[in-house]
Design a protein around this motif. Structure first.
Motif, short mmCIF file in Angstrom:
data_model
loop_
_atom_site.label_atom_id
_atom_site.label_comp_id
_atom_site.label_asym_id
_atom_site.label_seq_id
_atom_site.Cartn_x
_atom_site.Cartn_y
_atom_site.Cartn_z
N UNK A 17 0.36 7.12 -6.32
CA UNK A 17 -0.90 8.22 -6.55
C UNK A 17 -0.23 9.49 -6.51
N UNK A 18 0.51 9.81 -5.57
CA UNK A 18 1.00 11.06 -5.17
C UNK A 18 1.79 11.47 -6.63
N UNK A 23 8.14 13.63 1.60
CA UNK A 23 6.91 13.99 0.92
C UNK A 23 6.33 15.05 1.75
N UNK A 24 6.13 16.21 0.66
CA UNK A 24 5.34 17.45 1.21
C UNK A 24 4.02 17.09 2.16
N UNK A 25 3.70 18.08 2.93
CA UNK A 25 2.60 17.74 3.69
C UNK A 25 1.21 17.77 2.72
N UNK A 26 0.38 16.91 3.03
CA UNK A 26 -0.90 17.03 2.20
C UNK A 26 -1.49 18.34 2.08
N UNK A 44 0.74 -1.26 0.04
CA UNK A 44 0.07 -0.08 -0.06
C UNK A 44 0.86 1.18 0.03
N UNK A 45 1.93 1.50 0.65
CA UNK A 45 2.87 2.49 0.55
C UNK A 45 3.47 2.64 -0.79
N UNK A 63 1.52 10.57 -9.77
CA UNK A 63 0.82 10.68 -10.63
C UNK A 63 -0.11 12.03 -10.46
N UNK A 64 -0.37 12.47 -9.20
CA UNK A 64 -1.05 13.72 -9.02
C UNK A 64 -0.10 14.96 -8.99
N UNK A 72 11.35 3.66 1.13
CA UNK A 72 9.85 4.00 1.05
C UNK A 72 9.83 4.93 2.27
N UNK A 79 1.68 1.94 -3.51
CA UNK A 79 0.44 2.48 -4.17
C UNK A 79 0.20 3.81 -3.69
N UNK A 80 0.52 4.28 -2.74
CA UNK A 80 0.30 5.74 -2.12
C UNK A 80 1.08 6.69 -2.96
N UNK A 111 8.61 8.98 2.36
CA UNK A 111 7.81 9.64 3.25
C UNK A 111 8.35 10.98 3.93
N UNK A 112 9.72 10.81 4.18
CA UNK A 112 10.39 11.76 5.11
C UNK A 112 10.59 13.06 3.94
#
Lengths: 176, 342
Positions: free
Chosen positions: B200-201, B335-338, B193-194, B203-204, B328, B196-197, B332-333
């Motif tokens: 998604x990020x 990755x910008x905040x949502x 799942x990580x 692609x966006x 991974x 997959x996440x 995450x480290x």
């Protein structure tokens, strides 16, 4: 029988290979393969008894997160904003209910792993559902409070999952 | 895995002579000596050797390196584009070994392989990352910036590289995401799942490239063949493609192998931009740094899957899946905040 533990045994094998076998092997591809084998045996000697507790904790954490996701989807369903996510909510509920019915007091590592794969699959499916446009007419899903809340929750879950994984997968002596 | 037994060497010499006879039409008395295996990653087997032959009465000699596709590994790449790009880049200003001969279908060598002229030097990432070689490592990192600038500003129309799949500024990122996602879906052994996440990020948040360039694809310290303070050749072009040049910079500065201790990423980017005229957008750089963590995770997964399926017995690949969690976590480290733009 409790002694030697599998960890003790594997560690002993790794030490023997390193101290007795490796010095006899000349430099080259075969020696490098044996060095890698020793590293793998050492890692497994440390990780073998962590696997069951790791999977158990991971499963509980994912289940708890999915319960909180269901509560958010319930709320969205009640106010009509998340109707298209209702099938997803039902699938999550069904997955969570399946565990309650298992009735096994001490699940085997294989059973825990199978459950983990099932829960991982649910997390993948959930993320895809949250991204999918609500109807074929829409190009993309508009950002909603529920989506943002769930994605933030998942991101924190993923970090916890990786931290647990690193406890099991990091080579012996690696810095955390 | 390569075993350098006498029988293996003898067999290889016979095979090499077959390939050389087919390519050196006027050659007589082809002789192959000093055959020895060398380390060249987990996707190919590498051997070095010397070839001598007589061409119209004149003796010729060349020292060679042969790269032969491994039975299965961590990459599913085709050797033909690699051979062709190395051929195209010869004397372009980008340091590469001279491409000599190709056995594209493994007719002579059993599996696809190609031969290049041997270039003097060493590839030793561990030595380069040691603080005692800081001065040399800084010099090499600066050359890496210059090589990237040279490679990324080559005129694609003049090079004749239409064998690389075309891309545009708008589709460069999407093509890479799609390529790596297809490998992920093919080789994963559980849902992940990580990952997959991560897809998604990515692609966006696809950036539009400033330009389309040749991207080495594995551009890093460990692929510099150096001698003293000088880079003599860039090796391992197996992941070459057309794309966003920023991808190479991001890959070169992965925490696992980057030269940041000797030349900061900012310094590298400044030098690169001075030499190439290509500005490096921080959001694009972040995107490719994140893609890099995903890419290395998938390379590891592919290797682990090859081993689990019994397609290779190379123990280097056996436990590669265990490395993914740290890549991974790095993802995450960074990755910008949502909800933020960068």
């Amino acid at each position: 029988m409790t002694k030697p533990t599998i960890g003790d045994l594997l560690n002993g094998v790794a030490v023997s290979l390193r101290e007795s076998v490796l010095p006899e092997i000349p430099a080259g591809p075969i020696r490098r393969q044996i060095q890698v084998a020793i590293s793998i045996i050492r890692r497994v000697s440390v990780a073998w008894d962590k696997t069951g507790p790791y999977l158990y904790a991971d499963n509980k954490d994912i289940e708890e997160t999915l319960r909180r996701v269901c509560a958010i989807l319930d709320r969205a369903g009640a106010d009509g904003s998340g109707a298209d996510l209702e099938p997803m909510r039902q699938r999550i509920r069904a997955t969570l209910d399946r565990d309650d019915d298992s009735g096994v007091e001490y699940p085997s590592p294989a059973a825990l792993a199978a459950r983990n794969v099932e829960l991982q699959g649910q997390l993948v499916e959930l993320q895809e559902a949250l991204r999918r446009p609500p109807s074929p007419q829409s190009a993309e899903r508009p950002p909603s409070a529920e989506r943002i809340e769930i994605l933030a929750m998942l991101r924190v879950l993923f970090r916890r999952m990786l931290e647990r994984e690193l406890e099991v997968t990091a080579p012996p002596g690696a810095k955390k | 895995m390569t075993v350098s037994s006498a029988a293996a060497v003898e067999d290889l010499v016979i095979r090499l002579k077959g390939l050389l006879k087919a390519n050196l039409h006027r050659a007589e008395e082809i002789q192959i000596d000093n055959v020895a295996p060398i380390t060249a990653g987990n996707a190919r087997q590498a051997w070095e050797f010397d070839v001598r032959w007589i061409d119209r009465g004149e003796e010729k000699k060349v020292s060679c390196v042969m790269l032969r596709k491994a039975e299965a590994g961590q990459l599913e790449t085709d050797l033909i584009p690699e051979f062709r790009i190395v051929s195209a880049l010869w004397r372009s200003g980008v340091p590469v070994a001279r491409a000599l001969w190709m056995d594209s279908e493994g007719r002579w060598l059993g599996r696809p392989a190609f031969i290049v002229e041997k270039v003097e030097g060493a590839t030793d990432l561990f030595t380069l990352l040691k603080s005692e070689s800081a001065e040399r490592s800084r010099a090499i990192a600066q050359q890496l910036a210059a090589i990237a600038a040279e490679l990324h500003t080559l005129d694609l129309n003049k090079l004749g590289i239409d064998f690389l799949p075309a891309t545009t500024r708008e589709t460069a990122a999407a093509q890479q995401i799609s390529y790596w996602e297809s490998l992920f879906l093919k080789h994963r052994m559980e849902p992940h799942p990580v990952m997959a996440a991560a897809f998604i990020w990515l692609k966006e948040h696809q950036p539009i490239a400033r330009r389309v360039s040749i991207v080495h694809g594995d551009f890093r310290f460990g692929n510099c063949l150096y001698e003293g303070h000088r880079v003599n050749a860039m090796l391992d072009w197996e992941m070459v493609h057309l794309g966003d040049p920023v991808e190479d910079i991001a890959w070169a500065y992965r925490a696992l192998w980057g030269p940041q201790a000797f030349l900061s990423l900012d310094e590298f980017v400044r030098r690169y931009t001075e030499l190439s005229g290509i500005p490096v957008d921080s959001r694009t750089l972040l995107f490719y740094r994140l893609l890099g963590e995903v890419k290395h995770s998938i390379i590891s997964l592919t290797g682990a899957r090859s081993f689990m399926d019994g397609r290779t017995r190379n123990l280097f690949l056996a436990d590669r899946a265990s490395t993914i969690s740290s890549y991974l976590m790095q993802f995450l480290d960074w990755l910008p905040a949502e909800g933020t733009r960068d």
